[in-house]
Scaffold this motif. Sequence first.
Motif, short mmCIF file in Angstrom:
data_model
loop_
_atom_site.label_atom_id
_atom_site.label_comp_id
_atom_site.label_asym_id
_atom_site.label_seq_id
_atom_site.Cartn_x
_atom_site.Cartn_y
_atom_site.Cartn_z
N VAL A 178 -29.93 -4.15 1.70
CA VAL A 178 -28.71 -5.25 1.62
C VAL A 178 -29.03 -5.93 0.21
O VAL A 178 -27.89 -6.25 -0.25
CB VAL A 178 -28.66 -6.14 2.66
CG1 VAL A 178 -27.34 -7.31 2.52
CG2 VAL A 178 -28.61 -5.68 4.12
N ARG A 207 -19.28 -7.40 -0.61
CA ARG A 207 -19.00 -6.66 0.49
C ARG A 207 -17.47 -6.77 1.34
O ARG A 207 -17.14 -5.90 1.66
CB ARG A 207 -20.14 -6.72 1.51
CG ARG A 207 -21.49 -5.88 1.02
CD ARG A 207 -22.56 -5.83 1.81
NE ARG A 207 -23.71 -5.04 1.26
CZ ARG A 207 -24.18 -5.37 0.02
NH1 ARG A 207 -23.79 -6.64 -0.62
NH2 ARG A 207 -25.12 -4.59 -0.51
N GLN A 227 -24.01 -4.62 6.83
CA GLN A 227 -24.74 -5.36 6.02
C GLN A 227 -24.32 -6.73 5.68
O GLN A 227 -25.25 -7.64 5.65
CB GLN A 227 -24.65 -4.65 4.58
CG GLN A 227 -25.32 -3.19 4.55
CD GLN A 227 -25.03 -2.45 3.22
OE1 GLN A 227 -24.03 -2.65 2.59
NE2 GLN A 227 -26.05 -1.83 2.85
N ILE A 228 -23.18 -7.00 6.10
CA ILE A 228 -22.51 -8.41 6.11
C ILE A 228 -23.09 -9.30 7.11
O ILE A 228 -23.37 -10.45 7.06
CB ILE A 228 -21.01 -8.41 6.09
CG1 ILE A 228 -20.52 -8.39 4.67
CG2 ILE A 228 -20.53 -9.94 6.66
CD1 ILE A 228 -19.11 -8.68 4.57
N ASN A 254 -26.95 1.27 -1.14
CA ASN A 254 -26.75 0.49 -2.61
C ASN A 254 -27.14 1.40 -3.74
O ASN A 254 -27.40 0.70 -4.56
CB ASN A 254 -27.48 -0.89 -2.42
CG ASN A 254 -27.13 -1.74 -1.28
OD1 ASN A 254 -25.78 -2.21 -1.22
ND2 ASN A 254 -27.94 -2.42 -0.85
N MET A 279 -15.27 -4.76 -0.48
CA MET A 279 -15.51 -3.45 -0.44
C MET A 279 -14.87 -3.05 0.94
O MET A 279 -14.48 -1.98 1.30
CB MET A 279 -17.14 -2.97 -0.56
CG MET A 279 -17.67 -3.02 -1.36
SD MET A 279 -19.44 -2.87 -1.73
CE MET A 279 -19.54 -1.29 -1.35
N LEU A 312 -21.10 -1.43 5.73
CA LEU A 312 -20.51 -2.88 5.17
C LEU A 312 -20.64 -3.89 6.09
O LEU A 312 -21.15 -4.89 5.81
CB LEU A 312 -19.26 -2.51 4.50
CG LEU A 312 -19.52 -1.77 3.16
CD1 LEU A 312 -17.94 -1.54 2.64
CD2 LEU A 312 -20.42 -2.36 2.07
N THR A 342 -23.36 4.07 0.17
CA THR A 342 -23.04 2.84 0.22
C THR A 342 -24.37 2.24 1.23
O THR A 342 -24.72 1.01 0.79
CB THR A 342 -22.11 2.55 1.31
OG1 THR A 342 -21.07 3.09 0.52
CG2 THR A 342 -21.68 1.48 1.53
#
Length: 162
Positions: free
Chosen positions: A160, A92, A147-148, A67, A95, A144, A64
């Motif tokens: 990302v 995301r 990354q967001i 990616n 996810m 996640l 994850t």
Amino acid sequence: MSKAGVWFIRYVSILVELLMAILVGAVFIEVVMRYLFSRPISSVAELTQVLFPWMTFLAAIEITKNNEHLAITILRDKLPRKLKRINLIFIRLIMIFFSYYMIKSSVEISMASITIRLGVLRFLTRAHLYSAMTAAFIGILVVLIYQILLLILDKESEEVRT
């Protein structure tokens, strides 16, 4: 990624590699004992039942982060930068939603199976097996969310974007 994130992913990777080495070693010894000495080790089957899910689910954290999961990018690659970012955030969020429910479900199944002992390795229960999902999806959820945040703050990096 921050130092803590890099440290976390590095140690998860080392743990996955260690579990793989233990798994391969145990299976190798089992094969030798079974076919050369006709003395199978009954606990190896249960050990692999526990080690394999832990190894697989913990590896999903690094997948994850990098990616390396399956993605269909043909449409996304044609979008302008702003829409691409929105698309990545949306994906995301889906996810995260999935990870949350996997955590919730794996905790429930772990709690329900906490009294079910394994046949040979009596000190382990089915909860040890199912808790691999809980640990892994908590790690995935953290990755996640990070990354967001990078996408929202428009500080996306290569980890990302893809």
